[in-house]
Design a protein around this motif. Sequence first.
Motif, PDB file in Angstrom:
ATOM      1  N   LEU A   1       2.491   1.804  -3.427  1.00  0.00           N
ATOM      2  CA  LEU A   1       1.531   2.238  -4.438  1.00  0.00           C
ATOM      3  C   LEU A   1       1.193   3.719  -4.273  1.00  0.00           C
ATOM      4  CD1 LEU A   1      -0.311   1.621  -6.781  1.00  0.00           C
ATOM      5  CD2 LEU A   1      -1.911   0.543  -5.203  1.00  0.00           C
ATOM      6  N   LEU A   2       0.987   4.153  -3.036  1.00  0.00           N
ATOM      7  CA  LEU A   2       0.647   5.555  -2.802  1.00  0.00           C
ATOM      8  C   LEU A   2       1.846   6.470  -3.016  1.00  0.00           C
ATOM      9  CD1 LEU A   2      -1.748   5.267   0.278  1.00  0.00           C
ATOM     10  CD2 LEU A   2      -2.324   5.529  -2.136  1.00  0.00           C
TER      11      LEU A   2
ATOM     12  N   THR B   1      -7.703  -1.950  -0.420  1.00  0.00           N
ATOM     13  CA  THR B   1      -7.840  -1.529  -1.816  1.00  0.00           C
ATOM     14  C   THR B   1      -8.756  -0.323  -1.931  1.00  0.00           C
ATOM     15  OG1 THR B   1      -7.513  -3.821  -2.546  1.00  0.00           O
ATOM     16  CG2 THR B   1      -8.427  -2.289  -4.145  1.00  0.00           C
TER      17      THR B   1
ATOM     18  N   VAL C   1       0.837  -1.201   0.000  1.00  0.00           N
ATOM     19  CA  VAL C   1       0.000   0.000   0.000  1.00  0.00           C
ATOM     20  C   VAL C   1       0.870   1.249   0.000  1.00  0.00           C
ATOM     21  CG1 VAL C   1      -1.635   1.356   1.362  1.00  0.00           C
ATOM     22  CG2 VAL C   1      -1.984  -1.106   1.076  1.00  0.00           C
ATOM     23  N   THR C   2       1.906   1.257   0.831  1.00  0.00           N
ATOM     24  CA  THR C   2       2.806   2.409   0.901  1.00  0.00           C
ATOM     25  C   THR C   2       3.488   2.652  -0.438  1.00  0.00           C
ATOM     26  OG1 THR C   2       3.216   2.041   3.263  1.00  0.00           O
ATOM     27  CG2 THR C   2       4.848   3.349   2.057  1.00  0.00           C
TER      28      THR C   2
ATOM     29  N   THR D   1      -0.222  10.014   0.755  1.00  0.00           N
ATOM     30  CA  THR D   1       0.489   9.397   1.888  1.00  0.00           C
ATOM     31  C   THR D   1       0.219  10.119   3.205  1.00  0.00           C
ATOM     32  OG1 THR D   1       2.436  10.742   1.356  1.00  0.00           O
ATOM     33  CG2 THR D   1       2.351   8.526   0.420  1.00  0.00           C
TER      34      THR D   1
ATOM     35  N   VAL E   1      -6.861   2.712  -0.838  1.00  0.00           N
ATOM     36  CA  VAL E   1      -5.937   3.187  -1.876  1.00  0.00           C
ATOM     37  C   VAL E   1      -6.693   3.977  -2.944  1.00  0.00           C
ATOM     38  CG1 VAL E   1      -4.463   2.455  -3.795  1.00  0.00           C
ATOM     39  CG2 VAL E   1      -4.172   1.431  -1.539  1.00  0.00           C
TER      40      VAL E   1
ATOM     41  N   ARG F   1      -7.783   7.353  -1.638  1.00  0.00           N
ATOM     42  CA  ARG F   1      -6.679   8.301  -1.515  1.00  0.00           C
ATOM     43  C   ARG F   1      -6.266   8.841  -2.892  1.00  0.00           C
ATOM     44  NH1 ARG F   1      -3.585   8.987   3.193  1.00  0.00           N
ATOM     45  NH2 ARG F   1      -5.055   8.885   4.940  1.00  0.00           N
TER      46      ARG F   1
END
Length: 227
Positions: free
Chosen positions: A127-128, A195, A124-125, A215, A198, A201
């Motif tokens: 991807l963002l 998901t 997740v980190t 983030t 994400v 965001r």
Amino acid sequence: MSDADLPSAAEPPATDAPELEAGAEAAPARKRPKPGERRIQILQALASMLEQPGAERITTAALAARLEVSEAALYRHFASKAQMFEGLIEFIEQSVFTLANQIAERESQATDPSAGLRQAAAVVTMLLQFAEKNPGMVRVMVGDALVYENERLQQRMNQFFDKIETLLKQGLRFGGAADASTPSADAQVQASVLTAFVVGRLQRFARSGFRRPPTEFLDDSLAQMLR
């Protein structure tokens, strides 16, 4: 498309136009691009234009003007504008899944019970962070730039997030994140929540004009979701 075809996730898009040497008395008006170079320049220009306000719909005429070439020149490298967007999607897919697979491989070597949670948090980190460093790509990822384009492009991005969810679910089932005391359904629920987080965001980042970083408060948010 390899990571070398467009700027890496850690670098903003930049033009590949050759620089003039200092002190040169005269320089040619324009050097002929190397094979494949113009194609890269077109994708870089498209990604850069998507970073601008109101860039949900970009015409080939505007893109050609940005590159100071004719629209016919664009179509010598891409059969359609949809194919240009496919080039950006390929860059997103290859960049994200290459990094995600590296994270999964690294955490697969761990034996501690928190390895699965750590893997999910890292994906997740990553991807963002990718989105934050490539804002033009975010308009493609959330579909804003694809509204007026071929439907298959949006379907492909939907499949991208389906794969992300599957990757997260597999990671959460690994190690102690979904051990014998944790029903497998929990991994599915957590992956679905992550998901959705994400996507939310990314949408907020794009629709705030890239003012709200994806983030923001990320560590605390992940701690709440991955207990």
